[in-house]
Design an enzyme around this catalytic site. Structure first.
Site, PDB file in Angstrom:
ATOM      1  CD  GLU A  26       3.457  38.670  47.689  1.00 57.30           C
ATOM      2  OE1 GLU A  26       2.745  39.243  49.301  1.00 57.30           O
ATOM      3  OE2 GLU A  26       4.144  37.975  47.477  1.00 57.30           O
ATOM      4  CG  ASN A  71       0.946  35.602  52.470  1.00 54.69           C
ATOM      5  OD1 ASN A  71       1.205  34.990  51.934  1.00 54.69           O
ATOM      6  ND2 ASN A  71       2.453  35.663  53.137  1.00 54.69           N
ATOM      7  CG  ASN A 171      -2.509  35.388  48.610  1.00 54.32           C
ATOM      8  OD1 ASN A 171      -1.989  34.696  47.492  1.00 54.32           O
ATOM      9  ND2 ASN A 171      -2.169  35.156  49.370  1.00 54.32           N
ATOM     10  CD  GLU A 172      -0.244  31.276  49.878  1.00 54.19           C
ATOM     11  OE1 GLU A 172      -0.386  31.613  51.077  1.00 54.19           O
ATOM     12  OE2 GLU A 172       0.090  30.861  49.378  1.00 54.19           O
ATOM     13  CE1 TYR A 243       6.910  29.933  46.265  1.00 57.34           C
ATOM     14  CE2 TYR A 243       4.818  28.922  47.394  1.00 57.34           C
ATOM     15  CZ  TYR A 243       5.859  29.788  46.979  1.00 57.34           C
ATOM     16  OH  TYR A 243       4.693  31.652  46.275  1.00 57.34           O
ATOM     17  CD  GLU A 291       1.694  33.139  46.215  1.00 54.59           C
ATOM     18  OE1 GLU A 291       2.504  32.121  46.579  1.00 54.59           O
ATOM     19  OE2 GLU A 291       0.968  33.849  46.157  1.00 54.59           O
ATOM     20  CD  GLN A 352       6.880  36.713  44.610  1.00 49.36           C
ATOM     21  OE1 GLN A 352       7.016  38.329  44.346  1.00 49.36           O
ATOM     22  NE2 GLN A 352       5.720  36.762  45.483  1.00 49.36           N
TER      23      GLN A 352
END
Length: 503
Positions: A26, A71, A171-172, A243, A291, A352
């Site tokens: 990203e 993001n 995304n999200e 995460y 992710e 990442q």
């Protein structure tokens, strides 16, 4: 303590999609700038890409890399990253309160992917933008020529299209922190319309719709159900993110988080089946876990930087977790879970790849090195290709907040028919005791050990640094042997192992 495993050649889960060992880059912190791209670095190539980083990425055999966010993508104008570099605009990135120079865009990223031998997984902006910009980006990337956007690509130096087949629809979008955040109905309709338009261009594209940012979101799992009711006929995958953190410094509980991960996957798989049944569909939707990683070490520093940066810095050091040996075990457990869920998880991206919560770290103008978590990711990516075995495991267990019964021995097995190998990945979660483990090899005749790698360390908090890059690394194991159709091995407390057999 003892544990036993039954590995039958004919008891399988699914063919593992190679893309389950994917990664993510990203435009965040130093992932791109000073990560993969540093034109003044001694190892930089003609395009400004660091050769030392490229070597570490190549060794991982990464099949696919998701880009450019994250993001970041929810307010990204892809056109800013094309054309002469000196003419590209600098933009403010609202997601991370930084500035973006756009020195790296789709052309540079595509060339880097070719250099390291990976495929692109591109994301379109469905936060501040929508259908029109998605179809224009697709045309720029994939159309041979003879149209406005494809001819502009040719003018910008790339004659042949890249033919990217894998695309993320935003995304999200369930997250209030996201630019252009939407509720499930609003996003589902937009994603369905975007997917329809993209499939009008190419009906063989693989499309990924946004699932929940994590399973503790208040909208989970209704978000998945509503979004899939809108998009089921038009997409191929639904994305999940998770995460992992050891905030209370409780290692046994931390390592039990893989049980929560498994429950997350199971819930979404059930939701997919529910929508499939409701629609009377014959089509299957799969999970793209695009992710995942350990992320908590850098949180305090990140808050200080973001709250007090006094402006819009370019590529500040954000999300730079320094991983320890304890995290090796957690990453091994996550990868084992993906292997065991290979019937439904077809894509996964460690988040990442460089500097930003990453297995690879760099110093500006200096070295690049492998963090502790590089190694379980490396072993799984390089040797975890093939068919996942449906193992029957019996192990002593303990209780965590995530599960009343968390097995001390966690194991996955992969059968590779192409090279005739059988690979086991094993984690011992016990803090003080070795566990003697026996694997019954049913249908694997004349098996012999060809590789045995072990990771242990006396200090759970040990890390690798630029000056001490090999503090935590694998070593050749001993004691694993096959006799009378059984593999036996002792697993030291808090250890990760890979054992490969020729069978």
């Amino acid at each position: 303590m003892k544990a036993s495993v039954i590995a039958n050649k004919d008891f399988t889960i699914a063919k593992i999609d190679d893309r389950v060992y994917g990664a993510f880059l990203e435009h965040l912190g130093r992932a791109v700038y000073e990560g993969i791209y540093e034109p003044d670095h001694p190892t930089a190539d003609k395009d400004g890409m660091r050769g030392d980083v490229a070597k570490l990425v190549k060794d991982l055999n990464v099949p696919v890399v998701r880009y450019p966010g994250g993001n970041f993508v929810s307010a990204y104008n892809w056109e800013d990253g094309i054309g002469p570099r000196e003419e590209r605009p600098t933009r403010l990135d609202l997601a991370w309160h930084t500035s973006e120079s756009n020195k790296v865009g789709i052309h540079e990223f595509a060339d880097w992917c070719a250099t390291v031998g990976t495929e692109m997984m591109l994301a379109v902006n469905l936060g501040s933008r929508g259908v029109d910009d998605a179809r224009n980006f697709l045309e720029y990337v994939n159309h041979p020529g003879g149209s406005y956007w494809s001819d502009l690509r040719i003018k910008n130096g790339r004659k042949e299209p890249w033919n990217v087949k894998l695309w993320c629809l935003g995304n999200e979008m369930d997250g209030p922190w996201q630019v252009g955040h939407k509720d499930a109905d609003e996003y589902g309709k937009l994603a369905a319309n975007t997917a329809r338009a993209m499939r009008m261009f190419d009906n063989k594209l693989e499309l990924v719709v946004c699932g929940s940012s994590h399973m503790d979101m208040p909208t989970f799992p209704d978000w998945e159900r509503i979004v899939l009711e809108h998009t089921y006929d038009h997409v191929d995958h639904i994305s999940l993110h998770m995460y992992f953190a050891n905030r209370d410094d409780n290692t046994p509980n931390y390592l039990g988080l893989s049980e929560k991960l498994d429950r997350y996957i199971e819930t979404v798989a059930a939701t997919i089946k529910q929508v499939k049944a409701k629609k009377k569909s014959k089509k299957d939707i799969y999970i793209s876990f695009d992710e995942w990683n350990v992320w908590y070490h850098s949180n305090k520093k990140d808050r200080e930087i973001l709250d007090g940066n006094g402006g819009w810095p370019h590529a500040p050091g954000l999300l730079e977790d320094i991983y320890n040996f304890e995290d090796v075990l957690m990453v091994g457990l996550i990868l084992n879970t993906f292997i065991r869920r290979s019937d439904v998880v077809k894509i996964a991206c460690i988040a990442q790849l460089v500097n930003v919560i990453a297995p690879i770290m760099t110093e500006k103008g200096g070295p690049a090195w492998a963090q502790t978590i590089y190694y379980p990711y490396y072993f799984a990516s390089v040797y975890g290709r093939g068919t996942a075995l449906d193992l029957v495991t019996s192990s002593p267990d303990y209780e965590t907040t995530h599960s009343p019964k968390t097995a001390y021995v966690d194991v996955s097995g992969v059968r590779n028919d192409e090279d005739g190998t059988l690979t086991f990945f094993l984690v011992n979660r016990h803090p003080t005791e070795s566990i003697d483990s026996e694997v019954s090899l049913q249908g694997f005749d004349n098996a012999s050990v060809i590789d045995h790698q072990v990771m242990t360390h006396a200090d759970l908090k040990a890390v690798n640094t630029a000056r001490k890059q090999d503090e935590v690394k694998p070593r050749a194991g001993s004691g694993a042997k096959v006799a009378d159709g059984r593999l036996t091995v002792s697993l030291p407390p808090y250890s990760y192992q890979m054992i490969r057999l020729k069978a």
